[in-house]
Design a protein around this motif. Structure first.
Motif, short mmCIF file in Angstrom:
data_model
loop_
_atom_site.label_atom_id
_atom_site.label_comp_id
_atom_site.label_asym_id
_atom_site.label_seq_id
_atom_site.Cartn_x
_atom_site.Cartn_y
_atom_site.Cartn_z
N TYR A 194 7.87 3.38 -6.09
CA TYR A 194 7.43 2.21 -5.32
C TYR A 194 6.20 2.53 -4.48
CZ TYR A 194 7.32 -1.70 -2.10
OH TYR A 194 6.90 -2.78 -1.37
N GLY A 195 6.24 3.63 -3.73
CA GLY A 195 5.12 3.97 -2.87
C GLY A 195 3.82 4.10 -3.62
N ARG A 196 3.86 4.77 -4.77
CA ARG A 196 2.62 4.95 -5.54
C ARG A 196 2.26 3.71 -6.34
NH1 ARG A 196 3.59 11.32 -7.04
NH2 ARG A 196 2.76 12.12 -5.06
N SER A 197 3.16 2.74 -6.43
CA SER A 197 2.75 1.45 -7.01
C SER A 197 1.87 0.70 -6.02
CB SER A 197 3.98 0.61 -7.36
OG SER A 197 4.61 0.08 -6.20
N LEU A 198 2.05 0.98 -4.73
CA LEU A 198 1.20 0.38 -3.70
C LEU A 198 -0.10 1.13 -3.54
CD1 LEU A 198 3.94 -0.16 -0.95
CD2 LEU A 198 3.13 -1.84 -2.62
N ARG A 199 -0.01 2.47 -3.67
CA ARG A 199 -1.19 3.32 -3.51
C ARG A 199 -1.04 4.51 -4.46
NH1 ARG A 199 -4.04 5.70 2.00
NH2 ARG A 199 -5.45 7.08 0.87
N PRO A 200 -1.75 4.54 -5.55
CA PRO A 200 -1.56 5.58 -6.58
C PRO A 200 -1.76 7.00 -6.07
CG PRO A 200 -2.80 3.75 -7.49
CD PRO A 200 -2.69 3.49 -6.01
N ASP A 201 -2.61 7.20 -5.06
CA ASP A 201 -2.87 8.55 -4.57
C ASP A 201 -2.02 8.90 -3.35
OD1 ASP A 201 -4.06 6.87 -2.75
OD2 ASP A 201 -5.89 8.07 -2.53
N GLY B 3 6.86 15.76 -8.59
CA GLY B 3 6.13 14.64 -8.05
C GLY B 3 5.67 14.80 -6.62
N GLU B 4 6.07 15.88 -5.94
CA GLU B 4 5.69 16.09 -4.54
C GLU B 4 4.36 16.81 -4.45
OE1 GLU B 4 8.98 17.70 -2.18
OE2 GLU B 4 10.33 16.95 -3.73
N ASP B 5 3.60 16.48 -3.41
CA ASP B 5 2.28 17.07 -3.22
C ASP B 5 2.33 18.37 -2.43
OD1 ASP B 5 0.25 15.01 -4.32
OD2 ASP B 5 1.67 13.81 -3.16
N TYR B 6 3.32 18.52 -1.58
CA TYR B 6 3.48 19.79 -0.88
C TYR B 6 4.95 20.01 -0.55
CZ TYR B 6 3.02 16.96 3.51
OH TYR B 6 3.14 16.03 4.52
N LYS C 50 5.06 -1.18 4.93
CA LYS C 50 4.43 -1.39 6.24
C LYS C 50 3.56 -0.20 6.61
CE LYS C 50 3.63 -3.75 9.93
NZ LYS C 50 2.88 -5.02 9.85
N GLY C 51 4.03 1.01 6.33
CA GLY C 51 3.24 2.20 6.62
C GLY C 51 1.95 2.24 5.83
N VAL C 52 2.01 1.85 4.57
CA VAL C 52 0.81 1.80 3.74
C VAL C 52 -0.14 0.72 4.27
CG1 VAL C 52 -0.07 1.26 1.43
CG2 VAL C 52 1.94 2.73 1.70
N ASP C 53 0.42 -0.40 4.69
CA ASP C 53 -0.41 -1.50 5.19
C ASP C 53 -1.21 -1.09 6.43
OD1 ASP C 53 0.46 -3.18 3.21
OD2 ASP C 53 1.90 -4.26 4.47
N ILE C 54 -0.65 -0.24 7.28
CA ILE C 54 -1.38 0.15 8.50
C ILE C 54 -2.26 1.37 8.26
CG2 ILE C 54 0.33 -0.88 10.04
CD1 ILE C 54 1.37 1.93 10.63
#
Length: 673
Positions: A263-270, A299-302, A170-174
């Motif tokens: 899962y999250g990066r399967s929805l949005r790779p970046d 795997g974490e960005d920060y 849902k967060g990715v969708d918005i």
């Protein structure tokens, strides 16, 4: 480590702000990341309840749909202004009362599982994914000033992970660009999923006989495996509890990876991902300290760490600085150079907070509750402008001189070894020696950095001098690397029981290199490491905090620093700056320059807002090496009109210059020809 996405200008709002408030800040401050709001189970459990403070909801409006629509409208406005938007999402917490159907336990559960919100429900009732005791009773807490009861979803339970995945979707969708997940610190509950994970981990670390003895029965038949109940030795019990914390840390990491990375990066790779953790006082309260090095932050960005309360002000007369130098070095080293955030709730010293982060390679400031509100003018004489003016100036300053920060490497004469193995084992005294020595180094403005004990085989030769502060566990290869370091001309300082154990914790005879002083080795015999506990007079309520005696008043520290000076054949940086000034030096890759970062903590401590007391001039004498040609030296700081070129002299392999005046934060930039 070179991260694909780098930033050092971030703002955070626990509750979604007004668009005009945050968008203007992003544009003016050239902000790169905005972390906002709450998109997790605690939000869904409270958003419809008009009686609950919106801070607890993490959203400004009443109603789930209204808040999500508000976020969907706000997010692209922030993105258009130039920043990426990261949402906060609890990995466990939700509120309610299962006995009377409040929160997710009532009709709300069926309301959120619709095509317009979270899709199809993975489970009939949230209680089947909530943490329980071994008896099956739901675990809950009544926490002061929080609504209803606090419950925790169990991240060992695949049903709970599916619930989180729906909220991520849902967060990715918005429109969110990423997530920083909160409340990642839960230990095992008494459910069967947790029991299965514990049992599998322990059977790979203990023999069946030991496990049966630990619980006074057949281990396979024990329902609650969270605390030994049998009559066994203290050492065996401690081993079990250490293994239990390791298993819990692995479980938390696996859950995070499953929900956000896989899962999250399967929805949005970046998708940007991070975890909100805590490390108060650098003690063993880091919720992932039990992880092996290859999983820490993978795997974490920060990297994000809260540093605890009572870090918002100094008491110079008492020697209390509330600085973050050691903490920042740890975060930079552990994260491999990734962006990191020092969250210290310093709502008074905004410039100090931002300066600490910038000087140490991090991103700040952030805040938990948002900038000062207008009504505080009446009660506390604090106005929103007291935040926005200083912060916008420093963020624009960081943007203007970004080439000095991005892809910069610290210049360090001393490598201070951090006992990560002892940390993984939960030893309470593992950092006593390191923290005492680090405070001396900071007071004396000695250039040092942190490396870990399990990195010595690869990194021992990177520093001219190594300090081993009570590094008990060392492998043969690490000892060999230390010996090569000394044989090749490097210097060594040894303190405490260094080398008395192998990596498994078995007693061994320390190598002779750790036992006595020579022309290249300094054996520090004192074991008086502990600080004094003082009531800090300048902080509200006079809380008790650990305070180290300052170098100017510490005979042992002065002897240590003087002996180390002779051992090192002189310090790279020599300055007459007072102990209340901190310094860090970096070499830039994009700009041919050496940047010396200065932070002045001296303030009017009776003032309600940050009121620095400038100091200067400051004399600087820096070793630059024989192969470096200095083109010019400039002095820059956020409040100045333009850079000031400083008169300098190069004598031999050192450059000499004076800084005219230091307010809070400034950089003396040595440009290389």
């Amino acid at each position: 480590m070179k991260t694909e996405f780098w930033f050092n200008r971030l703002i955070e709002y626990w509750t979604l702000p007004r668009a005009e408030e945050v968008v203007e800040h992003v544009i003016r401050g050239k902000v790169q990341v905005v972390q906002i709001g709450n998109f997790g189970p605690d939000f869904y459990s409270l958003a419809d309840d008009s009686q609950v403070d919106r801070f607890r909801v993490g959203m400004p409006l009443v109603g789930i749909e209204d808040n999500l629509d508000y976020a969907a409208d706000l997010i692209p406005k922030i993105q258009s202004a130039g920043a990426r938007v990261v949402g906060q999402l609890s990995s466990t917490l939700h509120y309610g009362d299962h006995r009377i159907g409040y929160g997710l336990f009532g009709d709300l559960w069926s309301r959120i599982w619709t095509p317009d919100l979270l899709g199809e429900s993975p489970i009939e009732n949230v209680m089947y994914a909530t943490s329980t005791e071994a008896s099956g009773r739901l675990m809950r807490k009544n926490i002061k000033e929080r609504p209803y009861f606090s419950y925790r979803g169990c991240v060992s339970n695949p049903n709970w992970l599916n619930i989180l995945k729906s909220m991520v979707r849902k967060g990715v969708d918005i429109g969110l660009d990423g997530f920083n997940t909160t409340h990642n610190y839960e230990r095992f509950c008494g459910c069967s999923f947790c029991a299965d994970m514990i049992r599998a981990h322990m059977q790979g670390n203990f023999c069946d006989s030991d496990l049966d003895q630990l619980f006074g029965g057949v281990y396979e038949e024990i329902a609650d495996l969270r605390k030994p109940s049998g009559s066994v030795s203290e050492s065996l019990t401690n081993r079990y509890m250490v293994a239990l914390e390791e298993a819990a840390a692995l479980r938390r990491k696996q859950a995070f990876d499953s929900v956000f990375i896989e899962y999250g990066r399967s929805l949005r790779p970046d998708l940007l991902v991070a975890q909100w953790y805590h490390k108060y006082g650098m003690r063993v309260n880091d919720e992932r300290s039990a992880l092996p090095a290859h999983l820490w932050g993978r795997g974490e960005d920060y990297i994000w760490y809260s540093q605890g309360p009572n870090r918002w002000g100094s008491s110079i007369d008492q020697g209390y600085l509330a600085d973050m130098g050691i903490n920042a070095r740890h975060m930079h080293a552990a994260g491999g150079g990734r962006p990191f955030v020092i969250n210290k709730y310093d709502y008074r010293r905004w410039r100090v907070w931002a300066a600490e982060a910038a000087a140490h390679g991090g991103a700040s400031p952030c805040y938990h509750g948002g900038p000062p509100r207008l009504e505080l003018e009446e009660t506390k004489r604090i106005a929103p402008e007291d935040y926005y003016g200083p912060i916008v100036r420093i963020q624009r300053f960081l943007a203007e001189y970004e080439s000095l920060f991005y892809l910069a490497c610290p210049i360090s004469q001393i490598g201070l070894v951090y006992p990560r193995r002892s940390e993984r084992l939960g030893e309470r005294d593992y950092l006593d020696a390191l923290k005492r020595i680090a405070e001396w180094l900071e007071d004396a403005h000695i250039l040092y950095d942190i490396l870990f004990d399990d990195q010595l085989s690869e990194r021992a030769g990177e520093f001219p001098t190594l300090i081993l502060p009570n590094i008990r566990r060392l492998s043969e290869s690490e000892v060999d690397a230390i010996k090569r370091h000394v044989d090749d001309g490097g210097k060594l300082v040894v303190a405490g029981a260094t080398g008395g154990l192998d990596v498994e914790g078995n007693i061994q005879t320390p190598n002779a290199i750790f036992e006595k002083s020579t022309d290249r080795i300094y054996r520090w015999e004192s074991r008086d490491w502990l600080p004094e506990i003082k009531k800090i007079a300048t902080l509200d309520g006079e809380p008790e905090m650990p305070v180290y005696s300052r170098l100017t008043e510490d005979d042992k520290g002065q002897r240590f620093i003087e002996t180390l000076d002779r051992l090192c054949d002189g310090y790279w940086l020599q300055t007459d700056a007072p102990w209340s000034v901190r310094v860090r030096v970096w070499r830039s890759e994009k700009t041919k320059a050496i940047s010396v970062h200065w932070i002045n903590y001296l303030q009017d401590e009776a003032a309600v807002i940050e009121t620095p007391i400038p100091i200067g001039p400051i004399n600087v004498n820096l070793f630059i090496g024989s192969d470096v040609n200095v083109d010019r030296v400039e002095w820059i700081y956020p409040e100045m009109k333009s850079s000031l070129e400083l008169y300098h002299e190069v004598i031999g392999n050192r450059v000499y210059f004076d800084i005219p005046r230091l307010i809070v934060y400034g950089i003396s930039v040595i440009y290389i020809d």
